[in-house]
Write a protein that holds these residues in place. Structure first.
Motif, PDB file in Angstrom:
ATOM      1  N   GLU A  56       0.840  -1.211   0.000  1.00 59.74           N
ATOM      2  CA  GLU A  56       0.000   0.000   0.000  1.00 59.74           C
ATOM      3  C   GLU A  56       0.873   1.259   0.000  1.00 59.74           C
ATOM      4  O   GLU A  56       0.592   2.219  -0.725  1.00 59.74           O
ATOM      5  CB  GLU A  56      -0.927   0.006   1.215  1.00 59.74           C
ATOM      6  N   ASN A  57       1.927   1.255   0.821  1.00 61.81           N
ATOM      7  CA  ASN A  57       2.824   2.415   0.886  1.00 61.81           C
ATOM      8  C   ASN A  57       3.522   2.661  -0.444  1.00 61.81           C
ATOM      9  O   ASN A  57       3.689   3.809  -0.861  1.00 61.81           O
ATOM     10  CB  ASN A  57       3.843   2.244   2.008  1.00 61.81           C
ATOM     11  N   ALA A  58       3.944   1.582  -1.105  1.00 64.94           N
ATOM     12  CA  ALA A  58       4.587   1.730  -2.415  1.00 64.94           C
ATOM     13  C   ALA A  58       3.611   2.329  -3.414  1.00 64.94           C
ATOM     14  O   ALA A  58       3.980   3.183  -4.235  1.00 64.94           O
ATOM     15  CB  ALA A  58       5.103   0.382  -2.910  1.00 64.94           C
ATOM     16  N   GLY A  59       2.351   1.897  -3.352  1.00 63.99           N
ATOM     17  CA  GLY A  59       1.328   2.448  -4.249  1.00 63.99           C
ATOM     18  C   GLY A  59       1.083   3.924  -3.982  1.00 63.99           C
ATOM     19  O   GLY A  59       0.975   4.728  -4.916  1.00 63.99           O
ATOM     20  N   THR A  88      -3.011   2.493 -14.685  1.00 67.31           N
ATOM     21  CA  THR A  88      -2.601   1.092 -14.821  1.00 67.31           C
ATOM     22  C   THR A  88      -1.920   0.614 -13.548  1.00 67.31           C
ATOM     23  O   THR A  88      -2.205  -0.477 -13.042  1.00 67.31           O
ATOM     24  CB  THR A  88      -1.663   0.921 -16.031  1.00 67.31           C
ATOM     25  N   TRP A  89      -1.012   1.417 -13.005  1.00 72.01           N
ATOM     26  CA  TRP A  89      -0.305   1.066 -11.774  1.00 72.01           C
ATOM     27  C   TRP A  89      -1.294   0.861 -10.624  1.00 72.01           C
ATOM     28  O   TRP A  89      -1.192  -0.110  -9.869  1.00 72.01           O
ATOM     29  CB  TRP A  89       0.702   2.166 -11.424  1.00 72.01           C
ATOM     30  N   ASN A  90      -2.247   1.766 -10.477  1.00 70.24           N
ATOM     31  CA  ASN A  90      -3.230   1.651  -9.394  1.00 70.24           C
ATOM     32  C   ASN A  90      -4.056   0.364  -9.508  1.00 70.24           C
ATOM     33  O   ASN A  90      -4.347  -0.286  -8.495  1.00 70.24           O
ATOM     34  CB  ASN A  90      -4.138   2.874  -9.350  1.00 70.24           C
ATOM     35  N   LYS A  91      -4.417  -0.014 -10.727  1.00 69.12           N
ATOM     36  CA  LYS A  91      -5.140  -1.274 -10.932  1.00 69.12           C
ATOM     37  C   LYS A  91      -4.263  -2.466 -10.531  1.00 69.12           C
ATOM     38  O   LYS A  91      -4.734  -3.408  -9.906  1.00 69.12           O
ATOM     39  CB  LYS A  91      -5.577  -1.421 -12.398  1.00 69.12           C
ATOM     40  N   LEU A  96      -2.870  -6.790  -6.816  1.00 68.88           N
ATOM     41  CA  LEU A  96      -1.879  -7.432  -5.957  1.00 68.88           C
ATOM     42  C   LEU A  96      -2.373  -7.504  -4.516  1.00 68.88           C
ATOM     43  O   LEU A  96      -2.245  -8.535  -3.856  1.00 68.88           O
ATOM     44  CB  LEU A  96      -0.539  -6.698  -6.028  1.00 68.88           C
ATOM     45  N   LEU A  97      -2.965  -6.433  -4.019  1.00 70.74           N
ATOM     46  CA  LEU A  97      -3.503  -6.445  -2.652  1.00 70.74           C
ATOM     47  C   LEU A  97      -4.617  -7.488  -2.511  1.00 70.74           C
ATOM     48  O   LEU A  97      -4.710  -8.166  -1.487  1.00 70.74           O
ATOM     49  CB  LEU A  97      -4.013  -5.051  -2.271  1.00 70.74           C
TER      50      LEU A  97
END
Length: 143
Positions: A56-59, A88-91, A96-97
């Motif tokens: 989550e922190n990396a996101g 795209t990254w957020n998806k 992943l979460l």
């Protein structure tokens, strides 16, 4: 020929025959089919806690930096490309979460199933200990 047939004067070893080994040791090149409930619990906790938090922190860090870059490139095609990359990254982070949560949950279920089965086997052996089948005068209960 059956599994217990002699070959060359020796009785062949069954592939599932237990070897003499200490806890956590492997002998004879066989696989260790055991399970460690504590390790499953620890892994599940790491997935649900530390690894989830770090992901989550990396996101969030990426979101902050990308937002700053989008603002800096406002009016350029680069800003639109960064916005698409951010979406795209957020998806991917969200997926992943979700996978981490599923794996954590599944480890908990597997742990419970193994513990339950171990208890069942233990209880079955306790029944055998309480009711010996060969206790009559001739070695059999003879009813």
């Amino acid at each position: 020929m059956g599994r217990t047939a002699r070959r060359g004067g020796r009785t062949p070893r069954r592939p599932y025959a237990p070897e003499s080994a200490g806890p956590g040791e492997r002998r004879g090149g066989g696989s260790d089919f055991g399970t460690d409930s504590a390790q499953k619990k620890a892994a599940s906790g790491k997935l649900a806690g530390e690894i989830k938090t770090q992901t989550e922190n990396a996101g969030k860090k990426s979101d902050e930096e990308t937002a700053a870059a989008i603002t800096g490139f406002a009016g350029w095609d680069t800003a639109a490309g960064l916005k698409t990359a951010e979406e795209t990254w957020n998806k991917q982070v969200k997926n992943l979460l979700g996978r981490l949560a599923t794996e954590s949950h599944n480890l908990g279920i597997v742990r419970s199933l193994y513990l339950g089965r171990e208890l069942e086997v233990y209880e079955e052996f306790q029944l055998l200990k309480r009711q010996p089948p060969f206790n009559g005068p001739n070695g059999w209960q003879g009813r």
